[in-house]
Each structure stands twice: as structure tokens, then as C-alpha cells.
Design a protein around this motif. Sequence first.
Motif, short mmCIF file in Angstrom:
data_model
loop_
_atom_site.label_atom_id
_atom_site.label_comp_id
_atom_site.label_asym_id
_atom_site.label_seq_id
_atom_site.Cartn_x
_atom_site.Cartn_y
_atom_site.Cartn_z
N ARG A 193 0.86 -1.18 0.00
CA ARG A 193 0.00 0.00 0.00
C ARG A 193 0.90 1.23 0.00
NH1 ARG A 193 -4.82 -1.85 4.19
NH2 ARG A 193 -5.19 -3.82 3.11
N ALA A 248 5.02 0.94 12.29
CA ALA A 248 3.85 0.06 12.13
C ALA A 248 3.09 0.36 10.84
CB ALA A 248 2.93 0.20 13.34
N ALA A 252 -4.08 -0.95 14.48
CA ALA A 252 -4.88 -2.14 14.13
C ALA A 252 -3.95 -3.28 13.75
CB ALA A 252 -5.79 -1.81 12.95
N CYS A 253 -4.02 -4.37 14.48
CA CYS A 253 -3.20 -5.56 14.17
C CYS A 253 -4.02 -6.64 13.50
CB CYS A 253 -2.57 -6.10 15.45
SG CYS A 253 -1.39 -4.97 16.19
N LEU A 254 -5.34 -6.61 13.71
CA LEU A 254 -6.27 -7.57 13.10
C LEU A 254 -7.42 -6.78 12.52
CD1 LEU A 254 -7.37 -10.08 15.91
CD2 LEU A 254 -6.03 -10.67 13.90
N GLY A 285 -2.08 -8.67 10.57
CA GLY A 285 -0.92 -7.92 10.06
C GLY A 285 0.33 -8.42 10.78
P1 AMP Z 1 -7.00 -3.75 6.22
O1 AMP Z 1 -7.31 -4.44 4.94
O2 AMP Z 1 -6.66 -2.30 6.04
O3 AMP Z 1 -8.03 -3.95 7.27
O4 AMP Z 1 -5.64 -4.41 6.74
C1 AMP Z 1 -5.58 -5.71 7.28
C2 AMP Z 1 -4.46 -5.77 8.28
O5 AMP Z 1 -3.22 -5.55 7.61
C3 AMP Z 1 -4.52 -4.67 9.35
O6 AMP Z 1 -5.28 -5.09 10.46
C4 AMP Z 1 -3.07 -4.51 9.72
O7 AMP Z 1 -2.72 -5.43 10.71
C5 AMP Z 1 -2.34 -4.82 8.43
N1 AMP Z 1 -1.93 -3.58 7.75
C6 AMP Z 1 -2.71 -2.75 7.01
N2 AMP Z 1 -2.00 -1.72 6.52
C7 AMP Z 1 -0.73 -1.89 6.96
C8 AMP Z 1 0.49 -1.14 6.81
N3 AMP Z 1 0.55 -0.03 6.08
N4 AMP Z 1 1.61 -1.63 7.41
C9 AMP Z 1 1.58 -2.77 8.13
N5 AMP Z 1 0.45 -3.50 8.32
C10 AMP Z 1 -0.69 -3.08 7.74
#
Ligand code: AMP
Length: 311
Positions: free
Chosen positions: A149, A157, A240-242, A273
Motif C-alpha cells: 500500500r 507500524a 490495528a493488528c487484526l 498484520g
Molecule cells: P486492512 O485491509 O486495512 O483492514 O488491513 C488488514 C491488516 O493488515 C490490518 O489489520 C493490519 O494489521 C495490516 N496492515 C494494514 N495496513 C498496513 C500497513 N501499512 N503496514 C503494516 N500492516 C498493515
Amino acid sequence: MSIAPEELAAEIRAQGLIVPTAVSGVVAQGRGFAEVADALVAAIRRLTAGVGEYLRFGAVMPRDQAVAMRYFANFPQLLGSIHCFCGSDAEHRALLRAHDAGEPWADALPPVELVLTPAACYPCYAILAARGAVPAAGYRLQVDATCFRHEPSDDPARLQSFRMQEVVAIGQPDAVVSFREHWLAASADFLARLGLEGDVAPADDPFFGRAAAVMAKAQRERELKFEWRTPVSDAARPTACLSANYHLDSFAKAFGLRFDDGSHAHSACVGFGVERIALALFRTHGMVAEAWPVEVVDLLRLEGTPRADIR
Ligand code: AMP
Ligand code: ZN
């Protein structure tokens, strides 16, 4: 032994656990961090082993699928696109001439059929759609991918390239919603067993542009997204970790995932994540994984890891 969130970035760098590059949010993992991240990937795979078919994707997926899922429409600011040189010898010489003259040359690398995978579950829907009608019991999967992303940041993080593991359900609405509920609870319990303290809260995605506020509000009102969060690098803003998402029938409609009677399936996923959970572990238990509480070392099966570089 725990470290204040504000000190985490400096401390993990000082220990060589994370080595920054010239680009924000793009890092190298040192051995100690990589071992924990790999152990987490394996532990999450064990945790979710009974779910169903396992698929590990790489860092890229078909462009037309990301377009069908409207990722480019909803999150254009995050999408990474692959561009490659596909020209002739003469075109290559023209490219080099332009480069050497300091002129623009990137047009010689047009977009190809790939984009960088934004979320681990994204490439699975087309694969399942190609198998024909969705079985009455639906599909259950474990997926794993390197995700990208474009959100450059110096927050350790918030990476541009990171590992995501997910469990995915495709089926009847009530079945996928209870799957999401079950796996959010089971995953939060797994993080608690790793000694992490966090909470579950409703959440929304960073939609782009004018419609963003409306879409985020609708997502919250319909309870489509929940996150498990814990302070990692900012005490005031937990990370957010999950994530636990309910996509309604949007992904199924994008790929024609229908039951025999022609009705569209619904889908849901719960994603871990990996790097964020690893960072939360280092912050909570300290910089030396071998010294972590025995329950955590056991759950991650960290003991006995070969340490070839220790002499
Ligand atoms: P999401 O699809 O945005 O809900 O992302 C799913 C999981 O991926 C999140 O809960 C984070 O643990 C992890 N995550 C999302 N974006 C990032 C980022 N930029 N860097 C590291 N982990 C991420
Ligand atoms: Zn997903």
C-alpha cells in the motif's frame, strides 16, 4: 521490560531489528525480527489450519481483478501498479538516449497486466469463481500474501510492503457473518495468549476523495469492519493488528460468485498484520525474543531456532 510506544522506533533500530531504507515505510528486517515474523506466520497457519484450502500469494495479482473489485476507484492513493519495458531493440535505444539526456523515459515502461496485491484475500475470488457455482456449504480458505500500500510513513507500524494472513469465508450471509465473529474472537484470544492487550472497535477504510466520508460512515453503520487494536508506536492512537471485514455481496458480484439458484454469495475475512503483531510483541516483551515469557516462546515455537550468526 515493556517499552513506551514513543520509544519503540528508536529502540528497534538501535537493536538492528529493523533497518530503514531511503524510502519511508520500506525497511529491511534484521534476523531477530525476521525470525519472530516467520514464527508468527507459522503459528497463525497452525491456528487456522482447520479452516480450509490454503493459498499463499506473492506480491502481485492480475490488474483486471483489482479493477473489478474497484480498488482503483475506492483507494487509488494506495494502489501500486506494475510497469515493464516490453519494446524492441530500437525502442530500448531510444529509452537509453532519453535517460542519458535527462529527459523523461518512464513512458517506455507501460502498465502490464499486474498490480501489487493490496490485501491477501483479493486474488482468491477469481480463482474460486472459475470453479463454477459456489457449493451450498460455501468456501473457507486460509490465505497469505505480501501486500503493498502506497502510504509512506516513518511509523514503524505503517509499512508500504507487509505480510498479511487471512481466513476467508464465501457463502450465505449469516454463515459468513458468524465466521467473521468466530475468527475475530479466536484471533483476539490468540493475541491475548501472546501476552498482548488490546480491544476490538468498529472501524472504516481510508476511502479516497469526495465520497470518502459518506462511504466510511456507511461502513460503520452497517458494521462491516472491526479492528483489534493495541498501542504499538503511539500511545494515543492504537494500531490495528487484526481486521475483520464483511464485504456483503460486493466481491462475489465482481466475479460472478453465485449459488446454483443464481443468487450471489456473500464474503467475509479476518486478517492478521504480521509485522504489526511482531512489533507489538517486541514492545510488550522486550527486544530479545529468547527472553520472552515461556508461554509466548512456546506458542511461537521460537526455541531451538538455529542461530548461525552467534559465535
Ligand atoms: P486492512 O485491509 O486495512 O483492514 O488491513 C488488514 C491488516 O493488515 C490490518 O489489520 C493490519 O494489521 C495490516 N496492515 C494494514 N495496513 C498496513 C500497513 N501499512 N503496514 C503494516 N500492516 C498493515
Ligand atoms: Zn480480506
